[in-house]
Write a protein that holds these residues in place. Structure first.
Motif, short mmCIF file in Angstrom:
data_model
loop_
_atom_site.label_atom_id
_atom_site.label_comp_id
_atom_site.label_asym_id
_atom_site.label_seq_id
_atom_site.Cartn_x
_atom_site.Cartn_y
_atom_site.Cartn_z
N LEU A 1 0.83 -1.21 0.00
CA LEU A 1 0.00 0.00 0.00
C LEU A 1 0.86 1.26 0.00
CD1 LEU A 1 -2.91 -0.92 2.44
CD2 LEU A 1 -3.13 -0.23 0.05
N SER A 2 1.97 1.22 0.73
CA SER A 2 2.89 2.36 0.73
C SER A 2 3.42 2.62 -0.67
CB SER A 2 4.07 2.08 1.68
OG SER A 2 5.15 2.97 1.42
N ASP A 3 3.79 1.55 -1.39
CA ASP A 3 4.29 1.72 -2.76
C ASP A 3 3.23 2.36 -3.65
OD1 ASP A 3 6.67 0.57 -2.01
OD2 ASP A 3 6.18 -1.43 -2.78
N VAL A 4 1.98 1.90 -3.52
CA VAL A 4 0.90 2.45 -4.34
C VAL A 4 0.68 3.93 -4.03
CG1 VAL A 4 -1.58 2.33 -4.80
CG2 VAL A 4 -0.24 0.23 -4.65
N LEU A 5 0.62 4.27 -2.74
CA LEU A 5 0.39 5.66 -2.34
C LEU A 5 1.52 6.57 -2.82
CD1 LEU A 5 -0.88 5.00 1.29
CD2 LEU A 5 -2.21 6.07 -0.54
N ARG A 6 2.75 6.12 -2.68
CA ARG A 6 3.88 6.95 -3.11
C ARG A 6 3.94 7.08 -4.62
NH1 ARG A 6 8.24 4.62 -2.36
NH2 ARG A 6 7.59 2.67 -1.35
N ASP A 7 3.74 5.98 -5.33
CA ASP A 7 3.80 6.05 -6.79
C ASP A 7 2.71 6.95 -7.35
OD1 ASP A 7 5.94 4.35 -6.77
OD2 ASP A 7 4.81 2.56 -7.32
N TYR A 8 1.50 6.83 -6.81
CA TYR A 8 0.37 7.61 -7.32
C TYR A 8 0.55 9.10 -7.01
CZ TYR A 8 -4.43 8.37 -8.88
OH TYR A 8 -5.54 8.78 -9.57
N SER A 9 0.94 9.41 -5.78
CA SER A 9 1.11 10.82 -5.42
C SER A 9 2.35 11.41 -6.07
CB SER A 9 1.17 10.98 -3.89
OG SER A 9 2.20 10.19 -3.33
N TRP A 10 3.37 10.59 -6.33
CA TRP A 10 4.58 11.10 -6.99
C TRP A 10 4.24 11.68 -8.37
CZ3 TRP A 10 9.36 12.22 -5.49
CH2 TRP A 10 10.35 12.41 -6.46
N GLU A 11 3.32 11.02 -9.09
CA GLU A 11 2.91 11.56 -10.38
C GLU A 11 2.27 12.93 -10.23
OE1 GLU A 11 0.43 8.85 -12.47
OE2 GLU A 11 1.89 7.20 -12.45
N LYS A 12 1.49 13.11 -9.17
CA LYS A 12 0.85 14.42 -8.95
C LYS A 12 1.89 15.48 -8.57
CE LYS A 12 -3.21 12.59 -9.51
NZ LYS A 12 -4.04 12.91 -10.71
N LEU A 13 2.93 15.07 -7.83
CA LEU A 13 3.95 16.03 -7.43
C LEU A 13 4.78 16.51 -8.62
CD1 LEU A 13 5.39 14.46 -4.13
CD2 LEU A 13 3.47 16.01 -4.42
N ASN A 14 4.83 15.71 -9.68
CA ASN A 14 5.68 16.03 -10.81
C ASN A 14 4.89 16.34 -12.08
OD1 ASN A 14 8.70 15.34 -9.99
ND2 ASN A 14 7.39 13.80 -9.06
N ALA A 15 3.61 16.64 -11.93
CA ALA A 15 2.76 16.88 -13.09
C ALA A 15 2.84 18.31 -13.60
CB ALA A 15 1.31 16.53 -12.76
N GLY A 16 3.41 19.22 -12.82
CA GLY A 16 3.47 20.62 -13.22
C GLY A 16 4.39 21.39 -12.31
N PRO A 17 4.34 22.74 -12.35
CA PRO A 17 5.17 23.55 -11.46
C PRO A 17 4.93 23.22 -10.00
CG PRO A 17 4.16 24.91 -13.17
CD PRO A 17 3.52 23.56 -13.26
N TRP A 18 5.99 23.24 -9.20
CA TRP A 18 5.89 22.84 -7.80
C TRP A 18 4.91 23.71 -7.03
CZ3 TRP A 18 6.75 18.83 -4.92
CH2 TRP A 18 6.85 18.96 -3.53
N ARG A 19 4.88 25.00 -7.34
CA ARG A 19 3.99 25.90 -6.60
C ARG A 19 2.51 25.58 -6.84
NH1 ARG A 19 6.19 28.91 -10.73
NH2 ARG A 19 4.74 29.73 -12.30
N GLU A 20 2.22 24.80 -7.88
CA GLU A 20 0.84 24.45 -8.17
C GLU A 20 0.44 23.09 -7.59
OE1 GLU A 20 0.21 24.73 -12.34
OE2 GLU A 20 0.86 26.83 -12.47
N VAL A 21 1.38 22.41 -6.95
CA VAL A 21 1.08 21.10 -6.35
C VAL A 21 0.27 21.31 -5.07
CG1 VAL A 21 2.04 19.02 -5.32
CG2 VAL A 21 3.15 20.04 -7.32
N GLY A 22 -0.88 20.66 -4.98
CA GLY A 22 -1.72 20.81 -3.80
C GLY A 22 -1.09 20.18 -2.57
N LYS A 23 -1.29 20.84 -1.41
CA LYS A 23 -0.71 20.32 -0.17
C LYS A 23 -1.26 18.94 0.16
CE LYS A 23 0.15 21.54 4.66
NZ LYS A 23 -0.09 22.54 5.74
N GLY A 24 -2.51 18.68 -0.22
CA GLY A 24 -3.09 17.37 0.05
C GLY A 24 -2.29 16.24 -0.58
N TRP A 25 -1.83 16.43 -1.81
CA TRP A 25 -1.04 15.39 -2.46
C TRP A 25 0.32 15.23 -1.81
CZ3 TRP A 25 -3.10 11.73 -4.96
CH2 TRP A 25 -4.24 11.93 -5.72
N ARG A 26 0.90 16.32 -1.33
CA ARG A 26 2.17 16.22 -0.61
C ARG A 26 1.97 15.46 0.70
NH1 ARG A 26 4.45 21.82 0.41
NH2 ARG A 26 6.19 20.57 1.17
#
Length: 400
Positions: free
Chosen positions: A72-97
């Motif tokens: 489950l940790s692998d799934v959560l990290r892999d899925y959220s990692w895509e969100k962290l790297n989908a655009g400019p860092w300042r636009e990444v939502g705190k929830g995904w972090r």
């Protein structure tokens, strides 16, 4: 693929699990999963399932539960990692972090519960601290402090296959310091004298004697970093300056960085320095002071740029050539037009293109060679150019 452990640095002792478990809430309901921002609906059930696995056993999770928690940790990290790297860092939502931080937390706990070597658990904590957002009263920082003392002390690896550090054009000796351009030096001024003569009028000054008592002045060296922090993962800038095309960032351990290329998450180092007393003259609290460590080889350059806070730059070892320009000369320094680099000059200070930037010669400057044990006060918005003259370690304190 299952990982096997070694005898050294393993997390299989009941005492360690008890210490780690004590960092978490006693009951499952106490481990809140509130996120500061919207995430997709499929994420919260995964977080709840991981929490249930962690609290499902009266004591330590059984092997099957630890393995499921790891997946489950692998799934959560892999899925959220895509969100962290989908655009400019300042636009990444705190929830995904926060989701990424929870994924790192559950992964680290699974490693400890499974009795594996602790290096991977520490790396997961570091990744969560670097890329995630604080959860559960910054539990990742508290967890890594519990795990790190049980790791073997690292030593620099042999430099076989060492890669050269990318660099720009070779630089000769720094420009000669002219008396009228020299930044003044002052030894241990009183708070009142510093405030009235330098802080309020916003005048740069090199302070001497202020950091003589800091433990880092006697303890810090490349070998010492490898001993106390060789296993810790840190962000490393690769390249001579951040405006170069070949410049990049990479996450690696301190030991890898030292062996290949030559401190907030590393409390052993932070304990060896002190916040200068002069920071109390600012408007913020001590918790608002940002501390950064700058470690790199000779030839590393910070292009001419300005920062939005007051800065004390403390030199621990090595020497740096530093040149300062007043914010009143900003127009003559040709800042980049892009929003990302608007605080950085286009001019190569030591080799300016005066055809392209003719007004640069109108800008007056001050300069110094910052020596070990000296602290440079850089007033807010002052433009500063820095070149390391040799292997160097500095600590900066940004304050308001």
């Amino acid at each position: 693929m299952a990982r096997t452990g070694s005898a050294e640095g393993e997390g299989d002792s009941p005492a360690l699990w008890a210490e780690v478990r004590a960092l978490l809430p006693r009951a499952e309901e106490g481990l809140t999963l509130a996120l500061s921002g919207e995430v997709e609906d499929c994420v919260l059930p995964l977080l709840r399932r991981a929490r249930a696995l962690l609290y499902g056993a009266a004591g330590r999770p059984e092997a099957a539960a630890a393995a499921a928690l790891e997946r489950l940790s692998d799934v959560l990290r892999d899925y959220s990692w895509e969100k962290l790297n989908a655009g400019p860092w300042r636009e990444v939502g705190k929830g995904w972090r926060q989701v990424y931080a929870y994924g790192c937390l559950f992964g680290a706990l699974a490693e400890v519960a499974a009795g594996r070597p602790l290096s991977r658990a520490v790396r997961l904590c570091d990744l969560g601290l670097l890329m995630g957002a604080a959860v559960l009263d910054n539990v990742l920082a508290r967890l890594v402090r519990a795990l790190q003392p049980r790791l073997p002390r690292a030593a620099p690896r042999a430099p076989d296959g060492q890669r050269p550090l990318p660099s720009g054009r070779p630089r000769g000796p720094p420009p000669a310091l002219q008396p009228h351009e020299a930044i003044p030096h002052l030894r241990c001024p009183s708070l009142e004298h510093f405030r009235d003569n330098y802080l309020l009028p916003q005048r740069p000054v090199v302070l001497e004697g202020v950091m003589d008592h800091w433990p880092c002045m006697k303890k810090w060296s490349v070998d010492y970093f490898c001993q106390v922090a060789g296993c810790r993962t840190v962000p490393v800038e690769l390249g001579a300056r951040y405006t170069d095309e070949e410049w990049s960032q990479q996450l690696m351990t301190v030991s890898d960085f030292v062996s290949q290329y030559i401190m907030d998450e590393i409390p052993e180092l932070k304990e060896d320095i002190s916040i200068p007393d002069y920071c109390c003259l600012g408007e913020g609290e001590e918790d608002d002071i940002t501390i950064n460590a700058w470690f790199g080889p000779g030839g590393t350059i910070s292009p001419l740029h300005q920062d939005p806070q007051q800065n004390f730059l403390a030199q621990v070892f090595g020497k740096k050539y530093i040149r300062l320009y007043s914010p009143q000369d900003s127009e003559n320094l040709y800042p980049h037009e892009s929003q990302i680099l608007h605080n950085t000059s286009q001019v190569d200070v030591e080799d300016p293109d005066l055809v392209k930037f003719p007004n640069f010669t109108k800008a007056a400057f001050q300069s110094c060679i910052l020596m070990p044990g000296q602290i440079l006060f850089i007033p807010v918005k002052y433009w500063h150019y820095v070149r390391s003259l040799e292997l160097s370690f500095s600590v900066s304190f940004w304050w308001s």
